[in-house]
Design an enzyme around this catalytic site. Structure first.
Site, mmCIF file in Angstrom:
data_model
loop_
_atom_site.group_PDB
_atom_site.id
_atom_site.type_symbol
_atom_site.label_atom_id
_atom_site.label_comp_id
_atom_site.label_asym_id
_atom_site.label_seq_id
_atom_site.Cartn_x
_atom_site.Cartn_y
_atom_site.Cartn_z
ATOM 1 C CE1 TYR A 8 -0.476 22.217 -51.268
ATOM 2 C CE2 TYR A 8 -0.671 19.977 -52.758
ATOM 3 C CZ TYR A 8 0.569 21.414 -51.693
ATOM 4 O OH TYR A 8 1.354 21.594 -52.525
ATOM 5 C CG ASP A 19 -6.166 -8.746 -42.328
ATOM 6 O OD1 ASP A 19 -7.853 -9.063 -41.714
ATOM 7 O OD2 ASP A 19 -5.815 -8.361 -40.941
ATOM 8 C CE LYS A 53 -10.348 -6.160 -40.059
ATOM 9 N NZ LYS A 53 -8.910 -7.518 -39.749
ATOM 10 C CD GLU A 56 -12.028 13.343 -48.748
ATOM 11 O OE1 GLU A 56 -12.359 14.078 -50.061
ATOM 12 O OE2 GLU A 56 -10.834 14.033 -48.314
ATOM 13 C CG HIS A 108 -12.342 17.564 -47.512
ATOM 14 N ND1 HIS A 108 -10.930 17.223 -48.276
ATOM 15 C CD2 HIS A 108 -11.710 18.258 -47.595
ATOM 16 C CE1 HIS A 108 -9.605 18.011 -48.093
ATOM 17 N NE2 HIS A 108 -10.602 18.604 -46.872
ATOM 18 N N GLY A 131 -3.991 17.519 -48.796
ATOM 19 C CA GLY A 131 -2.539 17.824 -47.992
ATOM 20 C C GLY A 131 -2.593 19.143 -47.272
#
Ligand code: XMP
Length: 522
Positions: free
Chosen positions: A82, A224, A366, A168, A166, A54
């Protein structure tokens, strides 16, 4: 849902990536704002919690904190950036401003005695201006960088972990493996989030929600709405009516493909509406892009209303809302007010229509939607197609829209996209370097310009239309770069268009990025 990982959102710019990395392990996870009411998390009975990064400083007044109840759940917790600092502060350690912020690639050194990372050096991605001065009681430090002495911490008794980098992002090559160790080995979440299980759960939920009622779906041919409709059809069969409006602004062969797939292959009760003349009549003489968009949206609404009435106005409506739509429209800490999302692909459904919504893709990213679409038997080219704007070819046929000009555009567009498909470039290959001609395209199409150019064909002077080709690479469509397509491919496409498409004597290639340009020309 019991086999869930919660990601507590402190406002990280990478928040969706954390969720993606966990879902890639076939483990279901949800993003929840850090200050959501406790029941929201507790009723999910999660297997573990990730505290996200964050933008704040934990020691500043009013900065987001880890709520106390989180530590009472007794389940494993992983704090990222964070999230780690917030955990340190909550559990009795100290966080302070770093003398030098650390951004970008960094070499991380990891020591033994931790179950998340291998011992030794690895490259990680850093983005922090604060650092941990002292870790809370019960923890030990297991990694460092040159600038940050405490980069990883573990409390093995409580199964609490923190990492400053990080895991990710793609720039941390070992990050996905680390997250896998956390969710599978430490949290013991089972990897049961697969297309088959998603379909099964969704089918059960739709049946329960709808009972014996009738349901209406508006299909545009986009990914979608197609997958959502196919899923609802699997759940309730002929209680579903699907409406498809051919507005004359679709690409070559598209209306036929949509009708064939839904009514012939999937057996959906399908109502194709040929509204080509109505739309073209409505757009006659209109050149302004925003007026085109408005007129198309309005016309669609009128037609949809008429069709819904003919079908007895079923109480339920299928919407192809997907998870990023939900996350982006709710944001951290704000309660989302539910409303019908304007349906991009079909130009905005009437807000005053009293439908109850069925949104079977609300939890899916997606690529999960695409995997479900394939598992439901939708054709590959429909499931993997590039985004196509709601107003369709109207915003690619610059100037006035006539059937003749649309046909010209369709023919050129088909030649271009077929050549890209033949060369394996109709999709992006993110692992190719950005300037590589083999990187492919995230979106590629032709535009018919409202100008004529002089040319010479045989011995004849010509004065004909110009086609522009646009091909971009992008991850998020907010920014984009022009695709470095092989010159030989561009040459072949230009040649074929001029030879085969009547009324076109010149082809140009758009080499502007976004910004300052946009992807579409209108
Ligand atoms: P731009 O041209 O703004 O486009 O760079 C970004 C992405 O959005 C698509 N796009 C639209 N989609 N209705 C839509 O549903 C629209 O009016 C519209 N305009 C642009 C565009 O194709 C690209 O993927």
């Amino acid at each position: 849902m019991t086999n869930t990982i919660i990601i507590l959102d402190f406002g990280s710019q990478y928040i969706q990536l954390i969720a993606r990395r966990i879902r890639e392990q076939h483990v279901y996870c949800e993003l929840i704002p850090w200050n959501a009411p406790p029941e929201k998390i507790l009723t999910l009975n999660p297997k573990g919690i990730v505290l996200s990064g964050g933008p704040d400083s934990v020691y500043k007044p009013g900065a987001p904190q880890v709520p106390e109840y989180i530590f009472k759940t007794g389940i494993p917790i992983l704090g990222i950036c964070y999230g780690m600092q917030a955990m340190v502060q909550a559990l009795g350690g100290r966080v302070k401003r770093a003398s030098e912020p650390e951004y970008g690639f960094t070499t991380l050194e990891t020591f033994s005695g931790n179950p998340l990372l291998p011992v030794g050096e690895q490259q990680v991605w850093m983005s922090h201006g604060d650092l941990i001065e002292s870790i809370p009681p019960g923890f030990r430090n297991f990694s460092r960088t040159n600038n940050t002495p405490i980069c990883g911490m573990v409390d093995p008794k409580r199964n609490y972990f923190g990492v400053q980098f990080h895991p990710e992002v793609g720039h941390t090559p070992g990050g996905a493996k680390m997250l896998r160790r956390f969710v599978i080995d430490i949290c013991e979440a089972s990897p049961d989030w697969t297309p088959a299980s998603i379909i099964q759960k969704s089918v059960n939920r739709i049946r329960e929600q709808v009972g014996q009622d009738r349901v209406l779906a508006a299909v545009s041919g986009g990914v979608d709405s197609s997958v959502a409709t196919a899923l609802v059809h699997k759940a309730i069969g002929n209680q579903l009516d699907a409406v498809f409006v051919d507005n004359g602004l679709l690409r070559q062969g598209e209306p036929q493909r949509v009708v064939k797939t839904f009514s012939q292959h999937l057996g959906v009760s399908f109502h194709p509406i040929n509204a080509v003349e109505t739309f073209l009549e409505n757009l006659r003489g209109v050149k302004d892009p925003e007026t085109k968009r408005r007129l198309i949206g309005e016309r669609f609404i009128r037609i949809f209303e008429q069709e819904a009435k003919k079908l007895g106005t079923p109480p339920y409506l299928v919407q192809g809302t997907i998870y990023p739509d939900v996350v982006e429209s709710s944001g951290t800490g704000q309660d989302q007010t539910r409303r019908i999302k304007s349906h991009h692909n079909v130009g905005g459904l009437p807000e005053d229509m009293e439908f109850k919504l069925i949104e079977p893709l609300r939890d899916l990213f997606k690529d999960e939607v695409r995997a479900v679409g394939e598992a439901l038997g939708l054709p590959h080219e429909m499931v993997w197609r590039q985004p196509f704007p709601g107003p369709g070819l109207a915003v690619r046929c610059l100037g006035e829209i006539t059937w003749e000009r649309l046909e010209r555009l369709r023919a050129a567009d088909a030649i271009f996209t077929q050549a890209l498909a033949d060369a394996g470039l109709l999709h992006m290959h993110p692992n190719e370097p950005s300037a590589s001609p083999q990187r492919g395209t995230a979106q590629a199409f032709a535009i018919l310009l409202p100008v004529q150019a002089v040319g010479v064909m045989g011995d004849q002077r010509t004065y004909q239309d110009v086609i522009a080709l646009r091909a971009v690479t992008t991850e998020d469509f907010m920014t984009a770069d022009w695709a470095r397509l092989p010159h030989s491919l561009l040459a072949q496409v230009a040649n074929q268009i001029v030879n085969e498409v009547e009324g076109v004597n010149r082809v140009v290639y758009d080499i502007t990025s976004k910004p300052p340009a946009t992807i579409e020309w209108e």
